[in-house]
Design a protein around this motif. Structure first.
Motif, mmCIF file in Angstrom:
data_model
loop_
_atom_site.group_PDB
_atom_site.id
_atom_site.type_symbol
_atom_site.label_atom_id
_atom_site.label_comp_id
_atom_site.label_asym_id
_atom_site.label_seq_id
_atom_site.Cartn_x
_atom_site.Cartn_y
_atom_site.Cartn_z
ATOM 1 N N LEU A 44 0.824 -1.208 0.000
ATOM 2 C CA LEU A 44 0.000 0.000 0.000
ATOM 3 C C LEU A 44 0.860 1.260 0.000
ATOM 4 C CD1 LEU A 44 -2.553 -0.929 2.795
ATOM 5 C CD2 LEU A 44 -2.701 -1.432 0.374
ATOM 6 N N ASN A 45 0.256 2.357 -0.403
ATOM 7 C CA ASN A 45 0.878 3.661 -0.215
ATOM 8 C C ASN A 45 0.555 4.227 1.157
ATOM 9 O OD1 ASN A 45 2.182 4.312 -2.805
ATOM 10 N ND2 ASN A 45 0.118 4.135 -3.618
ATOM 11 N N THR A 46 -0.599 3.849 1.688
ATOM 12 C CA THR A 46 -1.054 4.443 2.942
ATOM 13 C C THR A 46 -2.126 3.569 3.569
ATOM 14 O OG1 THR A 46 -2.046 6.425 3.930
ATOM 15 C CG2 THR A 46 -2.823 5.815 1.754
ATOM 16 N N ILE A 47 -2.257 3.654 4.903
ATOM 17 C CA ILE A 47 -3.406 3.018 5.560
ATOM 18 C C ILE A 47 -4.256 4.073 6.272
ATOM 19 C CG2 ILE A 47 -2.373 0.732 5.877
ATOM 20 C CD1 ILE A 47 -1.741 1.538 8.765
ATOM 21 N N TYR A 48 -4.025 5.340 5.961
ATOM 22 C CA TYR A 48 -4.808 6.421 6.557
ATOM 23 C C TYR A 48 -6.143 6.532 5.821
ATOM 24 C CZ TYR A 48 -0.714 7.878 9.212
ATOM 25 O OH TYR A 48 0.348 7.902 10.080
ATOM 26 N N TYR A 49 -7.239 6.346 6.550
ATOM 27 C CA TYR A 49 -8.544 6.336 5.891
ATOM 28 C C TYR A 49 -8.847 7.673 5.228
ATOM 29 C CZ TYR A 49 -10.918 9.117 9.498
ATOM 30 O OH TYR A 49 -11.308 10.133 10.315
ATOM 31 N N LYS A 50 -8.276 8.775 5.755
ATOM 32 C CA LYS A 50 -8.518 10.089 5.151
ATOM 33 C C LYS A 50 -7.941 10.164 3.740
ATOM 34 C CE LYS A 50 -8.904 12.921 9.332
ATOM 35 N NZ LYS A 50 -8.342 14.068 10.086
ATOM 36 N N ASP A 51 -6.868 9.428 3.479
ATOM 37 C CA ASP A 51 -6.315 9.389 2.123
ATOM 38 C C ASP A 51 -7.288 8.728 1.162
ATOM 39 O OD1 ASP A 51 -3.847 10.703 2.455
ATOM 40 O OD2 ASP A 51 -2.947 8.918 3.331
ATOM 41 N N TYR A 52 -8.041 7.756 1.660
ATOM 42 C CA TYR A 52 -9.022 7.081 0.810
ATOM 43 C C TYR A 52 -10.253 7.964 0.599
ATOM 44 C CZ TYR A 52 -6.102 2.984 1.071
ATOM 45 O OH TYR A 52 -5.043 2.123 0.951
ATOM 46 N N ILE A 53 -10.571 8.796 1.577
ATOM 47 C CA ILE A 53 -11.646 9.780 1.380
ATOM 48 C C ILE A 53 -11.236 10.763 0.285
ATOM 49 C CG2 ILE A 53 -12.830 11.747 2.434
ATOM 50 C CD1 ILE A 53 -12.982 10.196 5.033
ATOM 51 N N GLU A 54 -9.989 11.238 0.351
ATOM 52 C CA GLU A 54 -9.473 12.143 -0.700
ATOM 53 C C GLU A 54 -9.492 11.442 -2.060
ATOM 54 O OE1 GLU A 54 -8.313 15.409 -0.515
ATOM 55 O OE2 GLU A 54 -9.186 15.407 1.493
ATOM 56 N N TYR A 55 -9.123 10.182 -2.060
ATOM 57 C CA TYR A 55 -9.129 9.381 -3.293
ATOM 58 C C TYR A 55 -10.533 9.365 -3.912
ATOM 59 C CZ TYR A 55 -9.019 5.008 -6.043
ATOM 60 O OH TYR A 55 -9.132 4.058 -7.033
ATOM 61 N N LEU A 56 -11.528 9.085 -3.093
ATOM 62 C CA LEU A 56 -12.912 9.024 -3.591
ATOM 63 C C LEU A 56 -13.402 10.395 -4.040
ATOM 64 C CD1 LEU A 56 -14.384 6.615 -0.884
ATOM 65 C CD2 LEU A 56 -13.965 6.070 -3.291
ATOM 66 N N LYS A 57 -13.043 11.442 -3.297
ATOM 67 C CA LYS A 57 -13.470 12.794 -3.659
ATOM 68 C C LYS A 57 -12.863 13.228 -4.991
ATOM 69 C CE LYS A 57 -13.161 15.928 -0.368
ATOM 70 N NZ LYS A 57 -12.586 16.610 0.830
ATOM 71 N N ASP A 58 -11.548 12.994 -5.165
ATOM 72 C CA ASP A 58 -10.879 13.389 -6.411
ATOM 73 C C ASP A 58 -11.431 12.612 -7.601
ATOM 74 O OD1 ASP A 58 -9.256 15.175 -5.059
ATOM 75 O OD2 ASP A 58 -7.624 13.748 -4.780
#
Length: 519
Positions: free
Chosen positions: A70-84
């Motif tokens: 993975l690049n990250t396990i921070y859930y906020k990064d996945y929120i940013e991913y979905l938003k973008d």
């Protein structure tokens, strides 16, 4: 009446803000569960991959997953991913289009160059291809680029060096590289380039396109400015000689490892600026080879220590040590100042590597090799700037410390880093839309790439806490009464401490820098 109107307007303003806040909260709540599900799914898939490989995991499981899966396990990064991704899909936000037109003969020559065969062309360039952007036609010459085989997997995905033939320019550029976004770590490189440029460090410009070869879609391409006149002048400098390190020669040898960019032009010049600059670099490289003799005086005299302090501080907080090794950083001699400056280039960020390393650790008594593996072969180059535990370069360290504290502050995070990050939302969304996978340096990973913004922020805040601790933790003291000696040692602070001894009249008797565990 005026006051009532004003109060109504003010209430209306707060009402709008409240609506926006409520909408954001609902939106985040909506994305929270999908983001957690994505994290869980990627960790499960990562665990399956580890099990199937049946390999011995020498690190702890979380660290291994972060490094290799993975690049990250921070859930906020996945929120940013979905938003973008949602922003791009819902608004059909697409990057501009760039077409390459190339005939069969030229394509065969490029294939020959891609495979590193001999006698492909007379000078390594292929002339004849054309680039089309917005109905504009540009005649170009191409060559294969890239040291890693990842640049040359096949013709459709290979990296090119491009030089425009004629007076036309693309975004003001004559020379540039055209490569997959993975080669410069997706959206991290343009983010860093903008931050470096805002701090006065020379950085190339970056553009992104949907790429077509003879009408067939070939994915996204990153257009990266080359090292030339336009780069220097766009960064508000007078053009001067630029050097890079020949990758086949090590700085530790007594050879001449530096290559001059645009050498033919400087050969025709009678100014002698290039020879002056080369002499400075040769002196500095000789001092690096004598590892037992750290000579910071050459660096302090002939290098712009303020800009180099910024360079190391930003490389530290973003963990892009790839850009700070001699073969990647470019050396620009400023003819006005008469000083050598860094040019930011190739700041490859890789999760998991160097998570527990800082340049200031080079001053500590014993640096754990596991914290700084293969990149620390470049330690003599960095110690030319910062010094070592026996001989600290105080002028440089104080600047470096000031900048690392500034760049890791919440004020800088919010006003600069977050601001520039938001501007790259469209780019990230298009990268996600095209299904690009994790960067594994020499190949793609299996799982999708997710930009690790909050993981980076976590590191930046950790660094800030190290610096703040260095101001509050009290060193250990000892006093030898018979010899009238006061002993001081930093036992607790990882970041070197600044330590001053004052007289009663507040006059400084001694002003020291205390690396950890150095008496």
């Amino acid at each position: 009446m005026i006051q009532k109107k004003s109060r109504k307007s003010k209430n209306s303003k707060y009402s709008n803000l409240n609506r926006i806040s409520k909408f954001s909260l609902i939106f985040l709540r909506f994305l929270y569960k999908p983001a957690l599900a994505l994290v869980a799914l990627q960790i499960i898939v990562g665990g399956i991959l580890i099990y199937n490989k049946r390999q011995v995991v020498r690190q702890n499981l979380t660290s291994y997953i972060l490094t290799d899966v993975l690049n990250t396990i921070y859930y906020k990064d996945y929120i940013e991913y979905l938003k973008d991704l949602a922003l791009v899909l819902l608004n059909n936000e697409q990057l501009p289009r760039l077409d390459l037109s190339i005939n069969f003969k030229d394509q065969q020559e490029i294939e020959c160059l891609r495979k590193r065969l001999e006698n492909c062309t007379k000078d390594g360039w292929v002339r004849g291809p054309k680039i089309f952007i917005d109905n504009e036609v540009y005649k170009v010459k191409l060559k294969a680029k890239g040291d890693r085989n990842f640049h040359r997997t096949n013709f459709k995905n290979m990296s090119f060096k491009v030089d425009i033939r004629g007076d036309k320019r693309i975004n003001g550029l004559e020379e540039f590289s055209l490569q997959s976004p993975v080669m410069r770590n997706y959206a991290i490189e343009p983010l860093l380039a903008k931050i470096f440029r805002k701090q006065g460090v020379i950085s190339p410009r970056h553009y992104y396109y949907r790429f077509y070869i003879n009408g067939e879609y070939a994915g996204l391409r990153h257009l990266e400015e080359g090292i030339g006149t336009e780069l220097i002048e766009a960064n508000k400098r007078r053009y001067g000689p630029v050097f890079s390190v020949n990758e086949d020669i090590t700085l530790r040898s007594f050879e001449e490892p530096f290559e001059l960019s645009n050498k033919s032009k400087w050969d025709q010049s009678n100014l002698g600026i290039d020879r002056t600059a080369f002499s400075i670099l040769k002196q500095s490289s000789l001092s690096i080879t004598r590892q037992s003799e750290i000579n910071t005086e050459i660096f302090n005299t002939y290098f712009d220590i303020d800009l180099w302090a910024k360079y190391l501080a930003i490389s530290d907080i973003f963990k892009v040590y790839h850009s700070a090794v001699p073969k990647n950083v470019k050396f620009y001699f400023n003819p006005v100042k008469g000083l050598m400056e860094p040019i930011f280039f190739d700041g490859h960020y890789l999760p998991g590597e160097f998570d527990d390393f800082l340049f200031s650790d080079l001053l500590n008594n014993d640096i754990d090799k596991s914290k700084c593996p293969y990149r620390c072969t470049n330690k003599p180059f960095w110690q030319m700037m910062i010094g070592n535990k026996e001989k600290i370069n105080k002028d440089f360290f104080l600047k470096y410390r000031k900048y690392i504290e500034l760049y890791s502050s919440e004020e800088f995070i919010n006003s600069v880093i977050r601001s520039e990050w938001k501007k790259l939302s469209k780019l990230r969304g298009n990268i996600y839309r095209n299904g690009y996978r994790k960067d594994q340096t020499d190949h793609y990973g299996i799982l999708p790439h997710v930009e690790p913004f909050y993981r980076i922020l976590n590191r930046i805040r950790s660094i800030n806490s190290f610096v703040r601790e260095s101001k509050t933790l009290i060193p250990e003291h000892s006093y030898d009464k018979s010899n009238n000696i006061l002993g001081v040692v930093n036992k607790e602070s990882r970041h070197p401490q600044l330590y001053s001894i004052y007289c009663k009249d507040k006059k400084i008797i001694s002003d020291l820098i205390l690396p950890k565990d150095v008496f």
